[in-house]
Design an enzyme around this catalytic site. Structure first.
Site, PDB file in Angstrom:
ATOM      1  N   SER A  69      22.582  16.143   2.353  1.00 63.77           N
ATOM      2  CA  SER A  69      23.631  16.411   3.187  1.00 63.77           C
ATOM      3  C   SER A  69      24.923  16.971   2.366  1.00 63.77           C
ATOM      4  CB  SER A  69      24.034  15.756   4.308  1.00 63.77           C
ATOM      5  OG  SER A  69      22.974  16.112   5.387  1.00 63.77           O
ATOM      6  N   LYS A  72      26.117  20.405   2.479  1.00 60.03           N
ATOM      7  CA  LYS A  72      27.197  20.880   3.551  1.00 60.03           C
ATOM      8  C   LYS A  72      28.383  21.265   2.920  1.00 60.03           C
ATOM      9  CE  LYS A  72      24.724  19.004   7.299  1.00 60.03           C
ATOM     10  NZ  LYS A  72      23.857  18.003   6.959  1.00 60.03           N
ATOM     11  N   SER A 133      27.770  15.448  10.231  1.00 62.23           N
ATOM     12  CA  SER A 133      26.585  15.792   9.371  1.00 62.23           C
ATOM     13  C   SER A 133      25.678  16.730  10.258  1.00 62.23           C
ATOM     14  CB  SER A 133      25.974  14.917   8.607  1.00 62.23           C
ATOM     15  OG  SER A 133      25.286  15.361   7.604  1.00 62.23           O
ATOM     16  N   LYS A 259      31.824  13.871   1.925  1.00 62.03           N
ATOM     17  CA  LYS A 259      30.433  13.968   2.564  1.00 62.03           C
ATOM     18  C   LYS A 259      29.760  12.937   2.179  1.00 62.03           C
ATOM     19  CE  LYS A 259      28.317  15.904   5.537  1.00 62.03           C
ATOM     20  NZ  LYS A 259      27.385  14.710   5.694  1.00 62.03           N
TER      21      LYS A 259
END
Length: 420
Positions: A69, A72, A133, A259
């Site tokens: 993730s 992203k 997320s 993140k």
């Protein structure tokens, strides 16, 4: 004859002006990687200064691994860029298809539930993507922004290529396995592939995103927020446990993003950013063992905070460049803009230039402070995130006003160079 002589003289003068010489010391600072604990569980890791790209810590950062993730961050960049360019608006309505609705209901994935019978704003889905997320949310945004998921991934690929990243593998906006994205699967890809990139390249991504859109931190620093499902408000808890009120929070770490990423193949990843001595630092850990990514991050940040100091230099009078058209035959140099760099507290060595290139079109005379050359700063062979083998490219200015040398002197110097 006069024309021939004039032509020869002009050629000699041109050659003389383009003959650089370096008078700087070649001493280099010892690698800062030695300051960091070696017992982190992460397979790859890196820490860099956001402003200069100076590498402060490194562990196998060039190996390509699944990023999950953390993908992203790239997707969020493209959404913010689209909003900035007026192609999208934060209040724009986004609908989802049945396939994305099913993805959002997959209990094995992190998601906010999406309903194909209603619409959501770009801002709602954007916040859900970065704070919680939410996978289907970022897939929906990507499809809306580019017209299709395939076209959005092509934009992701093109963007990282422009940033000098050539070995990334990108298949979807979320960082999921291809068999987890429903009908948004990239054409002709295997079911079990997922996005991959090195820790070093991930640091390049974060650096570019923060430089162009620092406002992303207003979202990634949010520890919890509500998402309106249409029937209720769902509390979204940020997976970054180092934020205030998070389980791994410690006030000495001034982290405000960025993140996390987790998958079976990736292990635990974390792209972090925060301040040390009011200076923004970025760290990446990839492939950390279970429940270790935040502890790994702390083990990297601890010595950075305790053992390093920021130094400033303009390298005035430490270098010069040969210039046959200058009255003195050379020009003293300094950095056009003073440079901040990290060094060990007990390190007395200084940042130096290891290469100087005289600007082709620079003509004498000129005033002190004018940019006359390009230099390359170096600490070691791979000490800057996006520097070349020669070092980090910087502008160099003259330390004094320079008068033009007599024409015969210039010719004499050029001829002497030929036979030296």
């Amino acid at each position: 004859m006069k024309k021939i002589f004039t032509t020869i003289m002009s050629f000699l003068l041109m050659m003389g002006m383009l003959t650089p010489a370096l008078a700087a010391s070649q001493s280099q600072i010892q690698p800062l990687v030695e300051t960091t604990a070696a017992d982190i569980t992460a397979k790859s890791a890196i820490a860099v200064d956001q402003e200069t790209g100076q590498i402060l810590y490194d562990k196998d950062s060039s190996t390509v691994r699944p990023i999950a993730s953390m993908s992203k961050v790239i997707s969020a960049y493209l959404i913010m860029k689209s909003v900035k360019e007026g192609k999208m608006t934060w209040n724009q309505k986004v609908s989802v298809n049945k396939s994305l609705e099913e993805v959002s209901e997959n209990k094995d994935l992190t998601n906010v539930p999406l309903d194909s019978s209603r619409e959501y704003t770009v801002k709602e889905l954007f916040d859900a993507s970065l704070i919680y997320s939410a996978n289907a949310a970022i897939l929906a945004l990507g499809k809306t922004e580019a017209g299709s998921s395939e076209k959005f991934v092509n934009k992701m690929r093109s963007t990282v290529e422009q940033w000098g990243i050539h070995d990334a593998k990108l298949y979807n906006a979320a960082g999921l396995l291809e068999n987890q994205v429903g009908t948004e699967k990239y054409p002709q890809t295997a079911d079990n592939v997922e996005n991959e990139m090195s820790a070093k390249d991930m640091a390049i991504v974060v650096t570019h995103v923060l430089k162009e859109f620092p406002e992303i931190l207003k979202v990634t620093s949010v520890q919890s927020a509500d998402f309106n499902t249409g029937t209720e408000k769902l509390e979204m808890i940020n997976h970054n446990e180092m934020l205030k009120d998070g389980e791994q929070y410690d006030q000495k770490y001034q982290l405000d993003g960025l993140k996390t990423g987790t998958s079976e193949k990736a292990g635990e990843n974390f792209a972090a950013t925060g301040l040390i001595n009011k200076r923004r630092v970025i760290s990446i850990v990839m492939g950390s063992k279970e429940d270790q990514r935040f502890k790994d991050t702390k083990k990297i940040w601890d010595p950075l905070m305790s053992r390093l100091v920021l130094k400033k230099t303009d390298l005035k009078n430490e270098s010069n460049v040969k210039m046959n058209s200058a009255e003195d035959g050379k020009v003293g140099l300094r950095l056009s803009v003073p440079f901040d760099y990290w060094a060990k507290k007990d390190d007395s060595t200084k940042l130096t230039l290891n290469k100087i290139e005289l600007n082709d079109k620079k003509q004498t005379p000129f005033s002190a402070g004018e940019t006359v050359a390009t230099g390359y700063l170096s600490l070691n062979d791979s000490n800057f995130l996006e520097g070349s083998k020669s070092g980090l490219k910087v502008a160099l200015a003259s330390t004094q006003s320079v008068k033009k040398a007599n024409i015969l002197v210039q010719v004499g110097r050029t001829i002497a160079d030929w036979f030296s």
